[in-house]
Design a protein around this motif. Structure first.
Motif, PDB file in Angstrom:
ATOM      1  N   LYS A 160      48.828  -1.380  33.351  1.00  0.00           N
ATOM      2  CA  LYS A 160      49.710  -2.284  34.082  1.00  0.00           C
ATOM      3  C   LYS A 160      50.039  -1.728  35.461  1.00  0.00           C
ATOM      4  O   LYS A 160      50.363  -0.549  35.607  1.00  0.00           O
ATOM      5  CB  LYS A 160      51.023  -2.455  33.309  1.00  0.00           C
ATOM      6  CG  LYS A 160      50.883  -3.252  32.034  1.00  0.00           C
ATOM      7  CD  LYS A 160      50.575  -4.707  32.318  1.00  0.00           C
ATOM      8  CE  LYS A 160      50.504  -5.505  31.011  1.00  0.00           C
ATOM      9  NZ  LYS A 160      49.942  -6.843  31.245  1.00  0.00           N
ATOM     10  N   CYS A 161      49.990  -2.589  36.437  1.00  0.00           N
ATOM     11  CA  CYS A 161      50.424  -2.209  37.773  1.00  0.00           C
ATOM     12  C   CYS A 161      51.943  -2.130  37.792  1.00  0.00           C
ATOM     13  O   CYS A 161      52.611  -3.093  37.418  1.00  0.00           O
ATOM     14  CB  CYS A 161      49.942  -3.253  38.775  1.00  0.00           C
ATOM     15  SG  CYS A 161      50.542  -2.978  40.445  1.00  0.00           S
ATOM     16  N   PRO A 162      52.516  -0.979  38.190  1.00  0.00           N
ATOM     17  CA  PRO A 162      53.973  -0.840  38.209  1.00  0.00           C
ATOM     18  C   PRO A 162      54.629  -1.655  39.314  1.00  0.00           C
ATOM     19  O   PRO A 162      55.845  -1.824  39.320  1.00  0.00           O
ATOM     20  CB  PRO A 162      54.184   0.663  38.424  1.00  0.00           C
ATOM     21  CG  PRO A 162      52.970   1.117  39.143  1.00  0.00           C
ATOM     22  CD  PRO A 162      51.839   0.252  38.623  1.00  0.00           C
ATOM     23  N   VAL A 163      53.836  -2.146  40.219  1.00  0.00           N
ATOM     24  CA  VAL A 163      54.379  -2.905  41.339  1.00  0.00           C
ATOM     25  C   VAL A 163      54.454  -4.398  41.009  1.00  0.00           C
ATOM     26  O   VAL A 163      55.504  -5.021  41.109  1.00  0.00           O
ATOM     27  CB  VAL A 163      53.541  -2.689  42.613  1.00  0.00           C
ATOM     28  CG1 VAL A 163      54.060  -3.537  43.764  1.00  0.00           C
ATOM     29  CG2 VAL A 163      53.547  -1.208  42.985  1.00  0.00           C
ATOM     30  N   CYS A 164      53.343  -4.976  40.582  1.00  0.00           N
ATOM     31  CA  CYS A 164      53.298  -6.415  40.367  1.00  0.00           C
ATOM     32  C   CYS A 164      53.206  -6.781  38.888  1.00  0.00           C
ATOM     33  O   CYS A 164      53.336  -7.940  38.533  1.00  0.00           O
ATOM     34  CB  CYS A 164      52.136  -7.024  41.142  1.00  0.00           C
ATOM     35  SG  CYS A 164      50.518  -6.583  40.496  1.00  0.00           S
ATOM     36  N   GLY A 165      52.981  -5.782  38.028  1.00  0.00           N
ATOM     37  CA  GLY A 165      52.905  -6.057  36.598  1.00  0.00           C
ATOM     38  C   GLY A 165      51.573  -6.618  36.146  1.00  0.00           C
ATOM     39  O   GLY A 165      51.395  -6.921  34.977  1.00  0.00           O
ATOM     40  N   GLU A 183      43.301   1.337  44.242  1.00  0.00           N
ATOM     41  CA  GLU A 183      43.968   0.308  45.017  1.00  0.00           C
ATOM     42  C   GLU A 183      43.944  -0.990  44.234  1.00  0.00           C
ATOM     43  O   GLU A 183      42.887  -1.468  43.832  1.00  0.00           O
ATOM     44  CB  GLU A 183      43.291   0.115  46.379  1.00  0.00           C
ATOM     45  CG  GLU A 183      44.079  -0.861  47.232  1.00  0.00           C
ATOM     46  CD  GLU A 183      43.652  -0.832  48.698  1.00  0.00           C
ATOM     47  OE1 GLU A 183      42.907   0.075  49.095  1.00  0.00           O
ATOM     48  OE2 GLU A 183      44.080  -1.729  49.421  1.00  0.00           O
ATOM     49  N   HIS A 184      45.138  -1.534  44.005  1.00  0.00           N
ATOM     50  CA  HIS A 184      45.221  -2.777  43.241  1.00  0.00           C
ATOM     51  C   HIS A 184      45.095  -3.979  44.164  1.00  0.00           C
ATOM     52  O   HIS A 184      45.325  -3.885  45.363  1.00  0.00           O
ATOM     53  CB  HIS A 184      46.549  -2.814  42.466  1.00  0.00           C
ATOM     54  CG  HIS A 184      46.578  -3.889  41.414  1.00  0.00           C
ATOM     55  ND1 HIS A 184      47.673  -4.660  41.168  1.00  0.00           N
ATOM     56  CD2 HIS A 184      45.605  -4.295  40.564  1.00  0.00           C
ATOM     57  CE1 HIS A 184      47.376  -5.520  40.194  1.00  0.00           C
ATOM     58  NE2 HIS A 184      46.135  -5.314  39.811  1.00  0.00           N
ATOM     59  N   GLU A 185      44.779  -5.094  43.564  1.00  0.00           N
ATOM     60  CA  GLU A 185      44.581  -6.318  44.342  1.00  0.00           C
ATOM     61  C   GLU A 185      45.845  -6.794  45.040  1.00  0.00           C
ATOM     62  O   GLU A 185      45.789  -7.571  45.986  1.00  0.00           O
ATOM     63  CB  GLU A 185      44.011  -7.421  43.451  1.00  0.00           C
ATOM     64  CG  GLU A 185      44.899  -7.732  42.258  1.00  0.00           C
ATOM     65  CD  GLU A 185      44.179  -8.582  41.210  1.00  0.00           C
ATOM     66  OE1 GLU A 185      44.890  -9.222  40.435  1.00  0.00           O
ATOM     67  OE2 GLU A 185      42.937  -8.586  41.170  1.00  0.00           O
ATOM     68  N   CYS A 186      47.017  -6.310  44.583  1.00  0.00           N
ATOM     69  CA  CYS A 186      48.274  -6.674  45.246  1.00  0.00           C
ATOM     70  C   CYS A 186      48.495  -5.831  46.497  1.00  0.00           C
ATOM     71  O   CYS A 186      49.451  -6.035  47.229  1.00  0.00           O
ATOM     72  CB  CYS A 186      49.447  -6.520  44.284  1.00  0.00           C
ATOM     73  SG  CYS A 186      49.828  -4.809  43.845  1.00  0.00           S
ATOM     74  N   GLY A 187      47.622  -4.847  46.717  1.00  0.00           N
ATOM     75  CA  GLY A 187      47.733  -4.022  47.906  1.00  0.00           C
ATOM     76  C   GLY A 187      48.364  -2.677  47.654  1.00  0.00           C
ATOM     77  O   GLY A 187      48.419  -1.826  48.533  1.00  0.00           O
TER      78      GLY A 187
HETATM   79 ZN    ZN Z   1      49.624  -4.669  41.622  1.00  0.00          ZN
END
Ligand code: ZN
Length: 56
Positions: free
Chosen positions: A5-10, A26-30
């Motif tokens: 899980k991305c801690p930023v966007c979930g 690097e996640h797709e949310c940046g």
């Molecule tokens: Zn993310």
């Protein structure tokens, strides 16, 4: 592959099974995410922002 899980966007973040602690993703949310290992499970944390604005 492991889905974390991305801690930023979930959202879901896919990393390699053999990803090493400290590896940056690097996640797709940046968000820049760092792989951390807890026991034998991988997780993600937001990577420290380095560079960019450390004085002139
Ligand atoms: Zn993310």
């Amino acid at each position: 592959m492991v889905v974390l899980k991305c801690p930023v966007c979930g959202g879901d973040v896919t990393v390699e099974d053999d990803a090493l602690p400290g590896e940056l993703v690097e996640h797709e949310c940046g968000a820049q995410l760092e792989v951390v290992k807890n026991g034998d499970k991988l997780s993600l944390k937001l990577a420290e922002q380095v560079g960019e604005d450390w004085g002139e």
